[in-house]
Design a protein around this motif. Structure first.
Motif, PDB file in Angstrom:
ATOM      1  N   ASP A  76     -16.392  13.421   2.677  1.00  0.00           N
ATOM      2  CA  ASP A  76     -16.492  15.380   2.679  1.00  0.00           C
ATOM      3  C   ASP A  76     -15.581  15.960   3.750  1.00  0.00           C
TER       4      ASP A  76
ATOM      5  N   HIS B  50     -23.350  16.131   9.827  1.00  0.00           N
ATOM      6  CA  HIS B  50     -24.368  14.418   9.178  1.00  0.00           C
ATOM      7  C   HIS B  50     -23.729  13.466   9.157  1.00  0.00           C
TER       8      HIS B  50
ATOM      9  N   ALA C  45     -19.739  13.290   9.268  1.00  0.00           N
ATOM     10  CA  ALA C  45     -18.900  14.752   8.936  1.00  0.00           C
ATOM     11  C   ALA C  45     -19.254  15.707   9.642  1.00  0.00           C
TER      12      ALA C  45
ATOM     13  N   GLU D 203     -18.760  19.887  10.681  1.00  0.00           N
ATOM     14  CA  GLU D 203     -18.516  20.828  10.261  1.00  0.00           C
ATOM     15  C   GLU D 203     -18.428  22.216  10.884  1.00  0.00           C
TER      16      GLU D 203
ATOM     17  N   GLU E 157     -13.884  20.772   8.390  1.00  0.00           N
ATOM     18  CA  GLU E 157     -15.008  19.703   8.597  1.00  0.00           C
ATOM     19  C   GLU E 157     -14.126  18.751   7.702  1.00  0.00           C
TER      20      GLU E 157
HETATM   21 MG    MG Z   1     -21.034  18.896   5.149  1.00  0.00          MG
END
Ligand code: MG
Length: 265
Positions: free
Chosen positions: A107, A170, A201, A203, A234
């Protein structure tokens, strides 16, 4: 759900997913130009993702109708691609993309300027990236999770920017969103201790004005409450004993020296 420590095999798959995602971001970013619709950008992005044998993580995720979240100007995240939305010279456009490679997610998000943008907009984009890397100074085994959060917040404070609190980073792996939550703001407790093999991740969503946001009627798109600009940066990272491994970037980006953005180190 406990925070997972990835096995060597899982880490290899997440590295592969990240490399593909880094390339998709790089290639899609180069295609952006005034006059495109966000629908076209999404379609191009989905084609790229599928050309690598990946599945877009976001498509149909809790009903999200597209592969790329495309958020323009005062939109923070979760902009829904549309044939009616045309990007124009001077806009800033955040692309948030997730890919699944052999069952593992990566991500990442980038904000791009379209043509010539204001100095304020360009600074916001660069400094949001700087906030991410400020967080990375504490993204090592032995540090506490919320040291990352505080470092991001301190960096944003330096520029008197607003930090979005309603959305957080997350854990990530075989699920797009895993524990722990990774806030971009200071917390009163330290959070978990980081261990090698955790994948996160991280961000930062940073606003030119207030950090307050609201949701549009489509129940997805988040916009700044004062309608000033917002930027998003991110990456999916791997915690190690030393510097984290930034998984969702290309080899070119690493060669160009991603570790000293904006002279912040
Ligand atoms: Mg994300």
């Amino acid at each position: 759900m406990p925070v997972t420590i990835k096995s060597a095999r899982e880490i290899e798959l997440m590295r592969a997913a990240g490399k593909i995602l880094g390339k998709v971001h790089q290639d899609l970013g180069k295609k952006l130009e005034p006059g495109m619709t966000t629908f076209e950008i999404d379609r191009l992005g989905e084609e790229m993702i599928r050309s690598y044998g990946c599945i877009p993580s976001f498509k149909n995720y809790h009903g999200f109708p597209a592969s790329v979240c495309i958020s323009v100007n005062d939109e923070v995240v979760h902009g829904i691609p549309s044939k009616k939305r045309i990007i124009q010279e001077g806009d800033i456009v955040s692309l948030d993309i997730g890919v699944i490679y052999k069952g593992y997610h990566s991500d990442a998000a980038r904000t791009h300027g379209i043509g010539e943008i204001s100095k304020e907009a360009a600074n916001l984009i660069l400094r949001t990236r700087e906030c991410f890397f400020a967080g990375m100074r504490y993204a090592s085994a032995g540090c506490y999770l919320h040291q990352i959060s505080a470092s991001i917040h301190n960096c944003a404070d330096k520029y008197r920017y607003g930090v979005v609190r309603d959305l957080v980073g997350h854990g990530i792996g075989s699920h797009l969103h895993e524990d722990p939550e990774v806030p971009n703001f200071r917390k009163f407790h330290k959070g978990i201790r980081l261990r090698p093999g955790m994948t996160l991740a991280v961000e930062p969503m940073i606003n030119e004005g207030t950090g307050s946001v609201e949701w549009l009627d489509n129940d997805w798109t988040v916009v700044t409450r004062d309608h000033k600009l917002s930027a998003h940066y991110e990456n999916t990272i791997l915690i190690t004993k030393g510097r984290p491994e930034i998984l969702s970037v290309t080899e070119d980006e690493i060669a160009e020296g991603i570790w000293a953005p904006g002279g912040s180190e």
